[in-house]
Design a protein around this motif. Structure first.
Motif, PDB file in Angstrom:
ATOM      1  N   ASN A 548       1.150  -1.235  -0.015  1.00 17.77           N
ATOM      2  CA  ASN A 548       0.337  -0.129   0.190  1.00 17.77           C
ATOM      3  C   ASN A 548       0.796   0.944  -0.342  1.00 17.77           C
ATOM      4  O   ASN A 548       1.710   1.230   0.695  1.00 17.77           O
ATOM      5  CB  ASN A 548      -0.583   0.153   1.238  1.00 17.77           C
ATOM      6  CG  ASN A 548      -2.072  -0.963   1.147  1.00 17.77           C
ATOM      7  OD1 ASN A 548      -3.037  -0.958   0.293  1.00 17.77           O
ATOM      8  ND2 ASN A 548      -1.746  -2.138   2.594  1.00 17.77           N
ATOM      9  N   GLU A 550       0.996   5.382   0.377  1.00 13.92           N
ATOM     10  CA  GLU A 550      -0.182   6.590   0.163  1.00 13.92           C
ATOM     11  C   GLU A 550       0.843   7.685   0.204  1.00 13.92           C
ATOM     12  O   GLU A 550       2.539   8.195   0.915  1.00 13.92           O
ATOM     13  CB  GLU A 550      -0.651   6.653   1.970  1.00 13.92           C
ATOM     14  CG  GLU A 550      -1.967   5.433   2.280  1.00 13.92           C
ATOM     15  CD  GLU A 550      -2.949   5.612   1.383  1.00 13.92           C
ATOM     16  OE1 GLU A 550      -3.075   6.919   1.103  1.00 13.92           O
ATOM     17  OE2 GLU A 550      -3.614   4.526   1.188  1.00 13.92           O
ATOM     18  N   TYR A 629       1.421   0.130  -6.487  1.00 11.29           N
ATOM     19  CA  TYR A 629       1.337   1.088  -7.159  1.00 11.29           C
ATOM     20  C   TYR A 629       0.217   2.157  -6.689  1.00 11.29           C
ATOM     21  O   TYR A 629      -0.722   1.701  -6.859  1.00 11.29           O
ATOM     22  CB  TYR A 629       1.211   1.418  -9.009  1.00 11.29           C
ATOM     23  CG  TYR A 629       0.173   0.706  -9.581  1.00 11.29           C
ATOM     24  CD1 TYR A 629      -0.198   2.022 -10.491  1.00 11.29           C
ATOM     25  CD2 TYR A 629       0.274  -0.469 -10.033  1.00 11.29           C
ATOM     26  CE1 TYR A 629      -1.554   1.753 -10.742  1.00 11.29           C
ATOM     27  CE2 TYR A 629      -1.328  -0.998 -10.076  1.00 11.29           C
ATOM     28  CZ  TYR A 629      -2.278   0.057 -11.132  1.00 11.29           C
ATOM     29  OH  TYR A 629      -3.254  -0.403 -11.831  1.00 11.29           O
ATOM     30  N   THR A 630       0.693   3.371  -7.457  1.00 16.60           N
ATOM     31  CA  THR A 630      -0.425   4.783  -7.174  1.00 16.60           C
ATOM     32  C   THR A 630      -0.087   6.082  -8.271  1.00 16.60           C
ATOM     33  O   THR A 630       1.079   5.967  -9.018  1.00 16.60           O
ATOM     34  CB  THR A 630      -0.568   5.084  -6.172  1.00 16.60           C
ATOM     35  OG1 THR A 630      -1.646   6.069  -5.506  1.00 16.60           O
ATOM     36  CG2 THR A 630       0.648   5.693  -5.833  1.00 16.60           C
ATOM     37  N   THR A 631      -0.937   6.425  -8.853  1.00 14.72           N
ATOM     38  CA  THR A 631      -0.638   7.780  -9.131  1.00 14.72           C
ATOM     39  C   THR A 631      -0.460   8.811  -8.130  1.00 14.72           C
ATOM     40  O   THR A 631      -1.741   9.193  -7.605  1.00 14.72           O
ATOM     41  CB  THR A 631      -2.324   8.235  -9.722  1.00 14.72           C
ATOM     42  OG1 THR A 631      -2.247   6.465 -10.811  1.00 14.72           O
ATOM     43  CG2 THR A 631      -1.137   9.388 -11.167  1.00 14.72           C
TER      44      THR A 631
END
Length: 634
Positions: A548, A550, A629-631
């Protein structure tokens, strides 16, 4: 262009001389001499230079090249001449840096022309994406940074064309010759040895990887290509998605529309007969190749469009590990007699699977399992686009069988008559592995075989064995985990089941990369003297947890992963990748007990405003390659 004085259209002339920087032999294809036209409306075929405007000592001109121009670095020299009473006064100037001429998917006359702007944005301009991996029942996204605009990428692509692909002269403007040569130039050797051509990547499909990088550790193409271009020595190690991601980068850098394509349950046909012999030829859980967009003037307009090219070194073609371009339209229609490597590609997506019994006779043909859920990234999103119906008609349809038999005949397979006059001797007893839900690594699970006597009149005595083993993603056996023998008597229409309970301790030390399992069943039906072999092994993976990520909206990323194993994790670390610009490793100093979370924070370095993909990977001595992954929007 700045001149020493005002340009007089009546008395001054200007000539532009161009030549390919790395070609020693000069020809009409590698050099150009362009006379500046002073008529703005004049258009010529081939090379063209037109004066557009002038102001004081500055002139603006438009220079255009032929649509089939050689793709390379070109040097430019400008010569001026002035008519005077004393004769001709001349001077010249050579630009200090070359220009790059690329394939042009915006140009209608170019063989890679792509009319749709959204398609061009996705398949040429987009420098980030996902590649699909896993199994047909458990498809996962693997992020990949193509980074075709990064330092050295274009220079390396041009170097590969000339020095490794050995593309010469006019062929350097031909996308057919270019993609074929580059499918070989991206790989080095299938055996993990260094071959003479010094291509970019060395393939390796099993441990150890101690003298290189594990294929799962790559986040994108940039580091691979930059390392290779700096040393001119192959980079260790790659598997199919790494080859495909790297080839995508190289082709997009050159202006050729390209996308990676994943095929689940993909066949590896060793001899080109479109038949996969069980236990002799392999079925990969997934395989990734590329599609490149171009016309096919060598075949006809009906074969233009997407072409399959594959940089993973599998089988030799014309003396090299190269594959394609194979027309997607030709594959769909079963046209095996067209170039290039159509038989091998067709088998990957639509071969039939043959089982030979102990008596050396064919016992079954599986016609529907190979080539499932063929996938690529959807335009404008990270969702999956299914391409299966672009490769073949629906499995079980009349057209699919007609296409396969057409391809089989064109492949001149000696097994045509032998394998397709088979009668199913067992119509009574049905065997089926019961699907089970999502299993996280660390958990136990139950494998259940359902057996049903479908006869309404006959009883059957059935003996056999249920086998659970681990395997590589290429479908190769790794280790046996558990076996369960069974001996059952079934009355008419009776059902029963055989179950195997599997604990974490049973399988943990036998896992290989990507956590693949397969279940096989062999049985004998006494009354009809029939030996049963499961036509398609049941395959699945135990799932890794997700990392995760953040972002606090300012400058800090927080990474977290919960330990799913019943044992502690030692020597844990996170690796973080932001676009192709930042890669950081964060080591953890403490053990992570079962069920507890590993956490780390990272300061985001200063980046220009924009949208970035952040990818993170966790590894420890006991748990390998969970990802997330995240943007990131700045």
């Amino acid at each position: 262009m700045a001149l020493s004085r005002h340009f007089n259209v009546k008395t001054d002339d200007l000539t532009i001389l161009l030549q390919v920087e790395d070609e020693e032999i000069r020809s009409d294809d590698t050099t150009a001499k362009i006379q500046l036209s002073k008529d703005e409306n004049e258009v010529k075929k081939g090379w063209n230079a037109v004066l557009k405007s002038q102001a004081d000592t500055f002139i603006t001109m438009s220079v255009s090249s032929p649509a089939d121009c050689i793709v390379a670095k070109w040097t430019i020299q400008v010569k001026t001449a002035t008519k005077t009473e004393a004769g001709i006064e001349s001077s010249d100037y050579t630009l200090p840096l070359p220009i790059y001429i690329l394939f042009n998917p915006w140009c209608e006359n170019d063989n890679v022309y792509m009319a749709d702007a959204n398609h061009r944005e996705e398949y040429v301009e987009n420098d980030d994406g996902v590649i699909f991996v896993g199994t047909s029942d458990d498809i996962k996204r693997k992020g990949w940074s193509y980074a075709q605009y990064d330092k050295d990428i274009l220079d390396c692509a041009v170097y590969l064309m000339k020095n490794i692909g050995m593309i010469k002269g006019r062929a350097r403007g031909d996308p057919i010759a270019t993609t074929r040569a580059l499918s070989a130039a991206v790989n080095n050797d299938i055996r993990g040895e260094i071959s003479e051509d010094h291509g970019i990547l060395v393939g390796r499909w099993n441990a150890p990887y101690t003298d290189g990088t594990l294929p799962m550790d790559w986040f994108g193409s940039s580091k691979i290509i930059q390392q290779y271009y700096g040393t001119k020595q192959p980079v260790r190690y790659a598997q199919c998605w790494v080859f495909a991601g790297t080839l995508t980068t190289v082709l997009r850098a050159l202006g050729i529309p390209c996308r990676p394509v994943s095929c689940f349950t993909s066949a590896h046909d060793n001899n080109g007969d479109l038949i996969i012999l069980k236990d002799e030829e392999s079925i990969w859980n997934f395989h990734v190749w590329n599609e490149a967009w171009m016309t096919r003037p060598d075949l006809g307009t009906e074969y233009s469009g997407w072409q399959i090219v594959d940089a993973t070194p599998q089988e030799m073609s014309s003396g090299k590990f190269q594959c394609g371009p194979a027309s997607l339209a030709a594959i769909y229609n079963g046209d095996m007699d067209l170039p290039y490597d159509n038989k091998f590609v067709f088998a990957e997506i639509n071969a039939d699977w043959i089982q030979i019994g102990p008596d050396k006779k064919v016992q079954l043909v599986n016609t529907t399992s190979i080539g499932q859920k063929i996938s690529t990234k959807a335009i404008g999103s990270y969702e999956r686009e299914d391409l299966t119906n672009c490769y073949k008609s629906p499995e079980g349809s009349i057209r699919e069988r007609e296409t396969f038999l057409k391809a089989l005949v064109k492949s001149e397979s000696e097994k045509y008559r032998e394998y397709y006059q088979i009668e199913d001797l067992n119509k009574d007893v049905k065997f089926e592995i019961q699907p089970f839900g999502d299993v996280m690594i660390g958990q136990g699970f139950e494998v259940v075989l359902n057996i049903k006597n479908q006869s309404t009149t006959s009883s059957h005595h059935v003996t056999g064995r249920l086998d659970l083993s681990t395997e590589t993603y290429t479908g190769r056996f790794a280790s046996s985990v558990k076996r369960q023998a069974f001996d059952v008597h079934l009355k008419p229409e009776q059902k029963t089941k055989v179950s195997v309970m599997v604990t974490f301790e049973d399988y943990y030390e036998k896992l290989v990369e990507q956590n693949y399992f397969r279940v096989q069943c062999e049985a004998n039906i006494a009354e009809i003297h029939f030996d049963y072999y499961m036509s398609e092994p049941f395959k699945f993976r135990v799932r890794n947890p997700k990392v995760n990520i953040e972002f606090d909206g300012s400058e800090t990323l927080t990474l977290e992963l919960t330990n799913p194993l019943p044992i502690a994790l030692n020597n844990g670390k996170f690796r973080v990748h932001i676009a192709s610009q930042i890669e950081e490793e964060i080591k953890l100093n403490q053990k992570i007990p079962p069920g507890q979370a590993a956490q780390a924070t990272m300061k985001v370095p200063h980046l220009s405003p924009g949208r970035y993909i952040v990818r993170a990977q966790f590894s420890s001595d006991e748990l390998h390659y969970p990802e997330g992954y995240t943007t990131l929007i700045l």
